[in-house]
Design an enzyme around this catalytic site. Structure first.
Site, PDB file in Angstrom:
ATOM      1  CG  ASP A  11      -4.182  -5.120  26.712  1.00  0.00           C
ATOM      2  OD1 ASP A  11      -4.778  -5.542  27.721  1.00  0.00           O
ATOM      3  OD2 ASP A  11      -4.030  -3.912  26.465  1.00  0.00           O
ATOM      4  CG  ASP A 106      -6.367  -6.484  31.701  1.00  0.00           C
ATOM      5  OD1 ASP A 106      -5.268  -6.438  32.278  1.00  0.00           O
ATOM      6  OD2 ASP A 106      -7.041  -5.479  31.432  1.00  0.00           O
ATOM      7  CD  GLU A 107      -1.219  -5.140  30.616  1.00  0.00           C
ATOM      8  OE1 GLU A 107      -0.587  -4.918  29.565  1.00  0.00           O
ATOM      9  OE2 GLU A 107      -1.527  -4.243  31.433  1.00  0.00           O
TER      10      GLU A 107
END
Length: 356
Positions: A11, A106-107
């Site tokens: 993350d 983003d993850e």
């Protein structure tokens, strides 16, 4: 329960804001808020850690963020650039494994059980990925390492920013017992309120309940929570995952006759669906309303729009129209749901980041 998999959840830390601070030295060390003009309608997409100290967080109205952080720097952001950086991060992941399940820009989940570097320790893989991202891209990431996706995702949030948390099969239940139930996957505001009324605040509280009692009180959420708190969860990382729809539904504690209550629920759902669509970089063309009556009769109605959208107002208006056409007010409602389907990627120039 298979505990042999080695799964990492990566993350990125305050991703959009961190990219902007990396690229613009004048933003470094300052409260940066991405979400557009605070004098107009908008919601915070993300913010720097400096802004979070003032209580600002994602999904907060920008006007409220401006009150909490009057010296905050507000910008619209550059989604096309964030996509480019996300692809660079994905390329780093691919040096270690091809079994990558992205959740958003983003993850992502990575299965490194059999990784390209032949590394036996998933912890070492996670640490090396963190170091490589920082060295090559100047960004920090947090990582959770465990044997299933649910625990890995919770663990990645445990030591932010730039932290790494490892949860072994032997440690899993003790780890989950200390976690607030609001951190459990699938626990939104409504479910959290129900759990609070039942006296369930942590995993330890949750574990005291039988499977049957949880299902009776929380329906399908109860089934999943019973499994999650015991470390029983999906451990298959799916590299081909592609969302076909985004939706939200709730079962009322008491059956509802008042159409105004139903409309309020639809507005809340529309906001949540917009947030998820923007995070997925998608918009949809078909709005689906689901109603379940007190006698468990279930109906679904759908409306296909003239154009694709990820806008709260347009989604709500379509759902409210379906409700007015479907619900007479004579029979009480047990469950209501709203889904947007017929999805496709958003062109970068049209992405409504400022309206997240």
């Amino acid at each position: 329960m298979d505990t042999s998999r080695k799964i990492i959840h990566i993350d990125m830390d305050a991703f959009y804001a961190s990219v902007e601070q990396r690229d613009h030295p004048e933003f470094r060390g300052k409260p940066l808020i991405i979400g557009g003009d605070p004098n107009k309608r908008g919601v915070v997409a993300t913010c720097s850690y400096e802004a979070r100290k003032f209580g600002v967080h994602s999904a907060m109205p920008t006007r409220q963020a401006a009150k909490l952080c009057p010296n905050g720097i507000f910008i619209h952001g550059n989604m096309a650039h964030y996509v480019e950086v996300s692809n660079q991060i994905r390329e780093i992941f691919s040096r270690y494994t091809d079994i990558i399940e992205p959740l958003s820009l983003d993850e992502a989940y990575l299965d490194v059980t059999e990784n390209k570097k032949g590394m036996k320790s998933a912890t070492m893989v996670a640490r090396e990925i963190q170091q490589t991202i920082y060295q090559e891209l100047g960004l920090t990431a947090s990582a959770g390492v465990s044997f299933n996706k649910f625990i890995a995702k919770i663990a990645s949030d445990f030591k932010k920013p730039a932290g790494i948390t490892v949860v072994t099969p032997e440690e899993a239940e003790a780890f989950l017992e200390q976690i607030p139930v609001t951190k459990f996957y699938g626990v939104g505001k409504v479910t959290a309120e129900k759990l609070h009324r039942l006296g369930i605040e942590t995993g330890a509280d949750l574990k005291k309940w039988s499977e049957w009692d949880l299902i009776r009180e929380l329906h399908k959420h109860g089934y999943h929570l019973y499994r999650h708190v015991r470390g029983r969860s999906n451990n298959i990382v799916n590299p081909h995952r592609d969302r076909k729809s985004v939706g939200k539904e709730t079962t009322f504690e008491f059956n509802v006759l008042d159409s105004r209550v139903l409309e309020q629920s639809l507005m809340q759902f529309a906001k949540k669906v917009e947030e998820r669509l923007i995070k997925l970089q998608k918009h949809g063309k078909t709005v689906v309303l689901k109603l379940r009556y007190s006698d468990f009769t279930t109906i679904t109605k759908r409306l296909t729009l003239n154009e694709y959208t990820n806008d709260t107002s347009q989604i709500y208006q379509a759902a409210a129209l379906l409700l007015r056409e479907s619900y007479t007010g004579q029979d009480s409602i047990r469950l209501i749901g709203l889904t947007v389907t017929n999805l496709k990627p958003v062109y970068f120039e049209n992405l409504r980041l400022e309206g997240l």
